[in-house]
Write an enzyme that holds these catalytic residues in place. Sequence first.
Site, PDB file in Angstrom:
ATOM      1  N   SER A 191      20.564  16.271  53.017  1.00 16.61           N
ATOM      2  CA  SER A 191      19.182  16.507  52.607  1.00 16.61           C
ATOM      3  C   SER A 191      18.923  17.992  52.348  1.00 16.61           C
ATOM      4  O   SER A 191      19.679  18.615  51.613  1.00 16.61           O
ATOM      5  CB  SER A 191      18.247  15.923  53.667  1.00 16.61           C
ATOM      6  OG  SER A 191      17.024  15.601  53.068  1.00 16.61           O
ATOM      7  N   HIS A 237      17.122   7.114  52.911  1.00 17.74           N
ATOM      8  CA  HIS A 237      17.529   8.496  53.195  1.00 17.74           C
ATOM      9  C   HIS A 237      18.105   8.591  54.612  1.00 17.74           C
ATOM     10  O   HIS A 237      17.427   8.284  55.587  1.00 17.74           O
ATOM     11  CB  HIS A 237      16.261   9.355  53.080  1.00 17.74           C
ATOM     12  CG  HIS A 237      16.514  10.816  52.976  1.00 17.74           C
ATOM     13  ND1 HIS A 237      17.297  11.380  52.000  1.00 17.74           N
ATOM     14  CD2 HIS A 237      16.067  11.849  53.746  1.00 17.74           C
ATOM     15  CE1 HIS A 237      17.310  12.691  52.151  1.00 17.74           C
ATOM     16  NE2 HIS A 237      16.585  13.002  53.210  1.00 17.74           N
TER      17      HIS A 237
HETATM   18  C1  GCU Z   1      11.763  16.247  52.279  1.00 20.72           C
HETATM   19  C2  GCU Z   1      11.989  17.086  51.041  1.00 20.72           C
HETATM   20  C3  GCU Z   1      13.403  16.979  50.506  1.00 20.72           C
HETATM   21  C4  GCU Z   1      14.407  17.189  51.613  1.00 20.72           C
HETATM   22  C5  GCU Z   1      14.087  16.288  52.773  1.00 20.72           C
HETATM   23  C6  GCU Z   1      14.963  16.500  54.009  1.00 20.72           C
HETATM   24  O1  GCU Z   1      11.793  14.912  51.950  1.00 20.72           O
HETATM   25  O2  GCU Z   1      11.052  16.674  50.068  1.00 20.72           O
HETATM   26  O3  GCU Z   1      13.633  17.927  49.488  1.00 20.72           O
HETATM   27  O4  GCU Z   1      15.707  16.984  51.130  1.00 20.72           O
HETATM   28  O5  GCU Z   1      12.761  16.527  53.206  1.00 20.72           O
HETATM   29  O6  GCU Z   1      15.510  17.558  54.185  1.00 20.72           O
HETATM   30  O7  GCU Z   1      15.008  15.583  54.823  1.00 20.72           O
END
Ligand code: GCU
Length: 430
Positions: free
Chosen positions: A263, A411
């Site tokens: 992420s 995610h």
């Molecule tokens: C949020 C953000 C993302 C990121 C994510 C994370 O969703 O919008 O850009 O990758 O956090 O780090 O979990």
Amino acid sequence: MTSVLTRWFGLALLLTTGLTSAYSQEQLRPDSVPPRPVVLPIADPLTMNNGSKVNTAGQWAKRREEILQLFTAEEYGQSPSRPAKMTFKVFETDKHALNDKATRKQVTVLFNGQPDGPQMDILIYLPHSVKGPIPLILQLGFGGNYTLSDDSAVRLTSTWVASGKGVIDHRATEACRGKGPNNDVELILSRGYGFATIYCGDIAADDKDSSKDGVLRLYPGLQDRPDNFSTIGAWAWGLSRALDYMETDKDIDARKVAVFGFSRLGKAALWAGATDERFAMVISNESGAGGVKLFHSGRGETIKHLCTAFPHWFCARFSHYIDQDTLLPFDQHLVVAAIAPRPICIGSAEGDKNSDPEGEFYSAVYASPVYRLLGTTGLPWPGHPPVPAAMPSVGETVAGQIQYHIRPGSHGIITYDWEQYLNAMDRFFK
Ligand code: GCU
């Protein structure tokens, strides 16, 4: 910049939501799998700023420099070089960790050599099943190293940490042990690799209001400028400093370190791998916008959201591109290309719409010509270039020098993802 702006190459980006993958078939059948073509202008990795074509590895080395300068100026900001006064202190070695399966080492990196200055701890597990210098995964972690597992010997960080709501207002407590994302350390060790982790907050706080903490405050000259030292820049820099330590440890094969992030930390791992050629492999799990994803896809998280919710992640100049996602004179495939010919693994999850799996996949596609120029496969796809007509199926892994997989679910980082990455390490490190 102007020349970059005026140079496009209009390869068709074939967006194929919901189509059956052709990867397991011998050949694409475009007639039976009609793509939904969208012609997108996207910067050609193999054209120099002055318009000349890149045809050799030597020319590519110059083009790579241009790309790194571009992303330094416009997106991730300047980073300092290795601090001359940095020191390492191995403060613990235990040969009986994890039920005698591994050696645990803990190292403090004093970034300016001062015990009261900014510092990070590196937690390292090295499996006993492997002899000699051991290849490993170096993770940039969301929580302190003690969130990796319930191993009570891991030192609690003295840096501030985030509470459940993401607000950085806590001191580390025993109750937080083992509360980090799935790291599957035992699986990684059982496959013959070491695992090391550092905490992003030790390097720079993930907080727009305290973004001048950590190592950022060591470099006042890199603040208050359009290409300021950013948080993602600092995290990537911290990964390189961990690698500096690894080069001094004879138990670690520093020539076989895979840098891993998930992420927002996958964005940093990508930039670390692009800028530091000592990383032998890059693993960017669901890094999304500002990571692997193409802004030109026009889906998923936007520059506007990145720059308003997380302005500290990028340099100030990046906000200039708000609402320009599909008009950008550059895109993230160039960062992937800057890693070539070293292997990169890109992982997506079907339900992770914010990260935009197709944008991540086509970024790998558009980086591939550089990998091919350098004599590797890049991302292999059936049929012929310029672009594949379909995404891989959910549950499929396409394994070239660029490896791409997409799995069901949302995610996160799950055992299935680690297995794909370990398979790639077997292909390249064994
Ligand atoms: C949020 C953000 C993302 C990121 C994510 C994370 O969703 O919008 O850009 O990758 O956090 O780090 O979990």
